[in-house]
Design a protein around this motif. Structure first.
Motif, PDB file in Angstrom:
ATOM      1  N   THR A  27     -69.168-106.173 -20.207  1.00  0.00           N
ATOM      2  CA  THR A  27     -67.946-106.559 -19.501  1.00  0.00           C
ATOM      3  C   THR A  27     -67.785-108.077 -19.614  1.00  0.00           C
ATOM      4  OG1 THR A  27     -69.179-106.795 -17.436  1.00  0.00           O
ATOM      5  CG2 THR A  27     -68.205-104.639 -17.880  1.00  0.00           C
ATOM      6  N   GLY A  28     -66.855-108.637 -18.874  1.00  0.00           N
ATOM      7  CA  GLY A  28     -66.685-110.082 -18.904  1.00  0.00           C
ATOM      8  C   GLY A  28     -65.432-110.482 -19.655  1.00  0.00           C
ATOM      9  N   VAL A  29     -65.234-111.784 -19.778  1.00  0.00           N
ATOM     10  CA  VAL A  29     -63.977-112.331 -20.289  1.00  0.00           C
ATOM     11  C   VAL A  29     -63.667-111.859 -21.707  1.00  0.00           C
ATOM     12  CG1 VAL A  29     -62.753-114.466 -20.870  1.00  0.00           C
ATOM     13  CG2 VAL A  29     -64.120-114.346 -18.778  1.00  0.00           C
ATOM     14  N   LEU A  30     -64.635-111.955 -22.612  1.00  0.00           N
ATOM     15  CA  LEU A  30     -64.392-111.556 -24.000  1.00  0.00           C
ATOM     16  C   LEU A  30     -64.044-110.073 -24.079  1.00  0.00           C
ATOM     17  CD1 LEU A  30     -66.470-112.604 -27.111  1.00  0.00           C
ATOM     18  CD2 LEU A  30     -65.694-110.248 -26.830  1.00  0.00           C
ATOM     19  N   TYR A  31     -64.814-109.252 -23.390  1.00  0.00           N
ATOM     20  CA  TYR A  31     -64.594-107.805 -23.481  1.00  0.00           C
ATOM     21  C   TYR A  31     -63.354-107.360 -22.726  1.00  0.00           C
ATOM     22  CZ  TYR A  31     -68.965-107.711 -25.912  1.00  0.00           C
ATOM     23  OH  TYR A  31     -69.936-107.934 -26.862  1.00  0.00           O
ATOM     24  N   ASP A  32     -62.974-108.086 -21.675  1.00  0.00           N
ATOM     25  CA  ASP A  32     -61.701-107.800 -21.007  1.00  0.00           C
ATOM     26  C   ASP A  32     -60.534-108.063 -21.961  1.00  0.00           C
ATOM     27  OD1 ASP A  32     -62.957-107.065 -18.685  1.00  0.00           O
ATOM     28  OD2 ASP A  32     -62.560-108.941 -17.622  1.00  0.00           O
ATOM     29  N   ALA A  33     -60.627-109.167 -22.704  1.00  0.00           N
ATOM     30  CA  ALA A  33     -59.555-109.501 -23.644  1.00  0.00           C
ATOM     31  C   ALA A  33     -59.531-108.541 -24.833  1.00  0.00           C
ATOM     32  CB  ALA A  33     -59.715-110.940 -24.124  1.00  0.00           C
ATOM     33  N   LEU A  34     -60.695-108.129 -25.278  1.00  0.00           N
ATOM     34  CA  LEU A  34     -60.786-107.169 -26.381  1.00  0.00           C
ATOM     35  C   LEU A  34     -60.244-105.803 -25.958  1.00  0.00           C
ATOM     36  CD1 LEU A  34     -61.754-106.138 -29.119  1.00  0.00           C
ATOM     37  CD2 LEU A  34     -64.106-106.179 -28.243  1.00  0.00           C
ATOM     38  N   ASP A  35     -60.563-105.364 -24.740  1.00  0.00           N
ATOM     39  CA  ASP A  35     -60.015-104.146 -24.128  1.00  0.00           C
ATOM     40  C   ASP A  35     -60.095-102.958 -25.095  1.00  0.00           C
ATOM     41  OD1 ASP A  35     -58.865-102.483 -22.289  1.00  0.00           O
ATOM     42  OD2 ASP A  35     -56.842-103.322 -22.442  1.00  0.00           O
ATOM     43  N   ILE A  47     -58.695-112.344 -30.638  1.00  0.00           N
ATOM     44  CA  ILE A  47     -58.718-112.385 -32.100  1.00  0.00           C
ATOM     45  C   ILE A  47     -59.234-111.064 -32.664  1.00  0.00           C
ATOM     46  CG2 ILE A  47     -59.964-113.390 -34.064  1.00  0.00           C
ATOM     47  CD1 ILE A  47     -59.691-116.112 -32.641  1.00  0.00           C
ATOM     48  N   VAL A  48     -60.348-110.586 -32.108  1.00  0.00           N
ATOM     49  CA  VAL A  48     -60.912-109.329 -32.602  1.00  0.00           C
ATOM     50  C   VAL A  48     -59.934-108.182 -32.373  1.00  0.00           C
ATOM     51  CG1 VAL A  48     -62.805-107.679 -32.385  1.00  0.00           C
ATOM     52  CG2 VAL A  48     -63.267-110.127 -32.252  1.00  0.00           C
ATOM     53  N   ARG A  49     -59.324-108.155 -31.211  1.00  0.00           N
ATOM     54  CA  ARG A  49     -58.337-107.106 -30.923  1.00  0.00           C
ATOM     55  C   ARG A  49     -57.173-107.166 -31.912  1.00  0.00           C
ATOM     56  NH1 ARG A  49     -56.863-103.732 -26.798  1.00  0.00           N
ATOM     57  NH2 ARG A  49     -54.647-103.220 -26.727  1.00  0.00           N
ATOM     58  N   SER A  50     -56.681-108.371 -32.180  1.00  0.00           N
ATOM     59  CA  SER A  50     -55.565-108.524 -33.122  1.00  0.00           C
ATOM     60  C   SER A  50     -55.925-107.991 -34.500  1.00  0.00           C
ATOM     61  CB  SER A  50     -55.165-110.000 -33.231  1.00  0.00           C
ATOM     62  OG  SER A  50     -54.676-110.505 -32.014  1.00  0.00           O
ATOM     63  N   ALA A 107     -61.431-117.470 -46.451  1.00  0.00           N
ATOM     64  CA  ALA A 107     -60.103-117.977 -46.801  1.00  0.00           C
ATOM     65  C   ALA A 107     -59.021-116.962 -46.458  1.00  0.00           C
ATOM     66  CB  ALA A 107     -60.058-118.328 -48.291  1.00  0.00           C
ATOM     67  N   GLU A 108     -59.308-115.692 -46.751  1.00  0.00           N
ATOM     68  CA  GLU A 108     -58.352-114.640 -46.424  1.00  0.00           C
ATOM     69  C   GLU A 108     -58.216-114.484 -44.910  1.00  0.00           C
ATOM     70  OE1 GLU A 108     -60.030-113.830 -50.484  1.00  0.00           O
ATOM     71  OE2 GLU A 108     -60.860-114.399 -48.523  1.00  0.00           O
ATOM     72  N   LEU A 109     -59.315-114.676 -44.190  1.00  0.00           N
ATOM     73  CA  LEU A 109     -59.260-114.594 -42.732  1.00  0.00           C
ATOM     74  C   LEU A 109     -58.322-115.653 -42.163  1.00  0.00           C
ATOM     75  CD1 LEU A 109     -60.267-113.574 -39.964  1.00  0.00           C
ATOM     76  CD2 LEU A 109     -62.120-115.255 -40.149  1.00  0.00           C
ATOM     77  N   VAL A 110     -58.396-116.851 -42.683  1.00  0.00           N
ATOM     78  CA  VAL A 110     -57.510-117.921 -42.217  1.00  0.00           C
ATOM     79  C   VAL A 110     -56.044-117.503 -42.379  1.00  0.00           C
ATOM     80  CG1 VAL A 110     -56.749-120.289 -42.604  1.00  0.00           C
ATOM     81  CG2 VAL A 110     -59.191-119.743 -42.644  1.00  0.00           C
ATOM     82  N   ASP A 111     -55.718-116.956 -43.544  1.00  0.00           N
ATOM     83  CA  ASP A 111     -54.341-116.520 -43.787  1.00  0.00           C
ATOM     84  C   ASP A 111     -53.929-115.419 -42.808  1.00  0.00           C
ATOM     85  OD1 ASP A 111     -54.120-118.293 -45.894  1.00  0.00           O
ATOM     86  OD2 ASP A 111     -54.637-116.804 -47.426  1.00  0.00           O
ATOM     87  N   VAL A 112     -54.821-114.462 -42.587  1.00  0.00           N
ATOM     88  CA  VAL A 112     -54.513-113.347 -41.682  1.00  0.00           C
ATOM     89  C   VAL A 112     -54.294-113.861 -40.260  1.00  0.00           C
ATOM     90  CG1 VAL A 112     -55.455-111.279 -40.577  1.00  0.00           C
ATOM     91  CG2 VAL A 112     -55.655-111.579 -43.052  1.00  0.00           C
ATOM     92  N   LEU A 113     -55.181-114.738 -39.793  1.00  0.00           N
ATOM     93  CA  LEU A 113     -55.046-115.255 -38.433  1.00  0.00           C
ATOM     94  C   LEU A 113     -53.751-116.036 -38.260  1.00  0.00           C
ATOM     95  CD1 LEU A 113     -58.691-116.407 -37.597  1.00  0.00           C
ATOM     96  CD2 LEU A 113     -57.494-114.358 -36.799  1.00  0.00           C
ATOM     97  N   ARG A 114     -53.401-116.823 -39.241  1.00  0.00           N
ATOM     98  CA  ARG A 114     -52.140-117.565 -39.154  1.00  0.00           C
ATOM     99  C   ARG A 114     -50.948-116.620 -39.146  1.00  0.00           C
ATOM    100  NH1 ARG A 114     -54.068-122.454 -43.252  1.00  0.00           N
ATOM    101  NH2 ARG A 114     -55.054-123.741 -41.622  1.00  0.00           N
ATOM    102  N   ASP A 115     -51.025-115.548 -39.956  1.00  0.00           N
ATOM    103  CA  ASP A 115     -49.951-114.558 -39.950  1.00  0.00           C
ATOM    104  C   ASP A 115     -49.837-113.868 -38.589  1.00  0.00           C
ATOM    105  OD1 ASP A 115     -49.292-115.104 -42.562  1.00  0.00           O
ATOM    106  OD2 ASP A 115     -50.389-113.390 -43.396  1.00  0.00           O
ATOM    107  N   LEU A 116     -50.962-113.758 -37.888  1.00  0.00           N
ATOM    108  CA  LEU A 116     -50.978-113.132 -36.566  1.00  0.00           C
ATOM    109  C   LEU A 116     -50.580-114.097 -35.455  1.00  0.00           C
ATOM    110  CD1 LEU A 116     -54.243-110.996 -36.888  1.00  0.00           C
ATOM    111  CD2 LEU A 116     -51.903-110.127 -36.711  1.00  0.00           C
ATOM    112  N   GLY A 117     -50.286-115.331 -35.829  1.00  0.00           N
ATOM    113  CA  GLY A 117     -49.770-116.290 -34.859  1.00  0.00           C
ATOM    114  C   GLY A 117     -50.768-117.283 -34.315  1.00  0.00           C
TER     115      GLY A 117
END
Length: 260
Positions: A85-93, A210-213, A225-235
């Motif tokens: 539980t906790g902040v990370l897992y609450d956000a991951l949901d 981030i993990v949830r997204s 490098a591909e992760l950077v592009d994906v994260l930017r595409d996700l906002g």
């Protein structure tokens, strides 16, 4: 893609179902090392409550955690994704993910643990108390204890794709990617954009988001490098520090103003 997560200090109660089945945990190559930690932890907590409290670094108010550790073999087990539980897992949901994203989570998320080494979020475990910073009398500091067993199993677990390392420093000490695995590993630091400082709540919550997204989007970037592009595409606002030398991970800074 393999995502490495820290556990949470606080944990949900054990379930009422079947107890732990060690042979059912992910990374079966850790079985012997897990058994040794489990044996010593249960014995310590059953034999001397005061010593156990000191070793585990528990306050007087958390004394009940010691009794919980004595019942690890018989307590009901639940999926690790429900125990932590906790902040990370609450956000991951994890519970609210759709079926496809839950399946991706079960195959791509590993939670590092002082007791288990690492487990998948679908692995059934009891609630426990034993951080990676603990130094057990017979086995020593767990961060050091797990290094050799983890070095045996993690390169294969990492596969051939991206390794997204979101662990805190205590848990990162148990396994550090090397060589070509390190070259496709990305670590993430979350900074409060106005101050450019790491703030614990922002850091944990944003890592969970981030993990949830990534799970919801079905994204499987092949490398940093591909992760950077994906994260930017996700906002996400991402700054990149590429490794200066071969055989080292990429460091990404994600900038946030606030977390909702």
């Amino acid at each position: 893609m393999l995502v490495l997560l820290p556990p949470s200090e606080g944990k949900a109660a054990s379930g009422r179902g079947a107890p732990l089945k060690p042979e059912g945990l992910s990374l079966p190559g850790l079985a012997e090392a897990r058994a040794a930690v489990l044996d010593e932890l249960v014995e310590l907590c059953a034999a001397d409550e005061e010593k156990a409290r000191e070793v585990l670094g528990l306050s007087e108010g958390l004394r009940g955690e010691i009794a919980k550790n004595t019942e690890l073999r018989t307590a009901g087990a639940r999926p690790a994704g429900e125990i932590y539980t906790g902040v990370l897992y609450d956000a991951l949901d994890l519970a609210s993910l759709d079926a496809a994203a839950k399946k991706r989570a079960a195959t791509s998320l590993l939670v590092f643990s002082g007791l288990w080494g690492a487990v998948g979020v679908a692995d059934r475990i009891p609630s426990y108390r034993c951080s990676m910073g603990v130094k057990l009398p017979g086995l020593g500091a767990l961060g050091a204890y797990w290094r050799d067993p983890m070095a045996e199993v993690m390169p294969e677990a990492a596969g051939s794709g991206l390794v997204l390392d979101l662990r805190s420093s205590a848990y990162a000490s148990a396994w550090k990617p090397k060589g070509e695995v390190a070259e496709r590993t990305a670590t993430v630091r979350v900074l409060h954009a106005p101050t450019r400082k790491v703030v614990s709540h922002f850091n944990k919550a944003t890592k969970g988001r981030i993990v949830r997204s990534l799970l919801m989007a079905g994204s499987a970037p092949a490398g940093p490098a591909e992760l950077v592009d994906v994260l930017r595409d996700l906002g996400y606002v991402v700054e990149v520090e590429e490794p200066a030398k071969a055989g080292r991970p990429w460091n990404l800074d994600v900038l946030v103003d606030e977390v909702h």
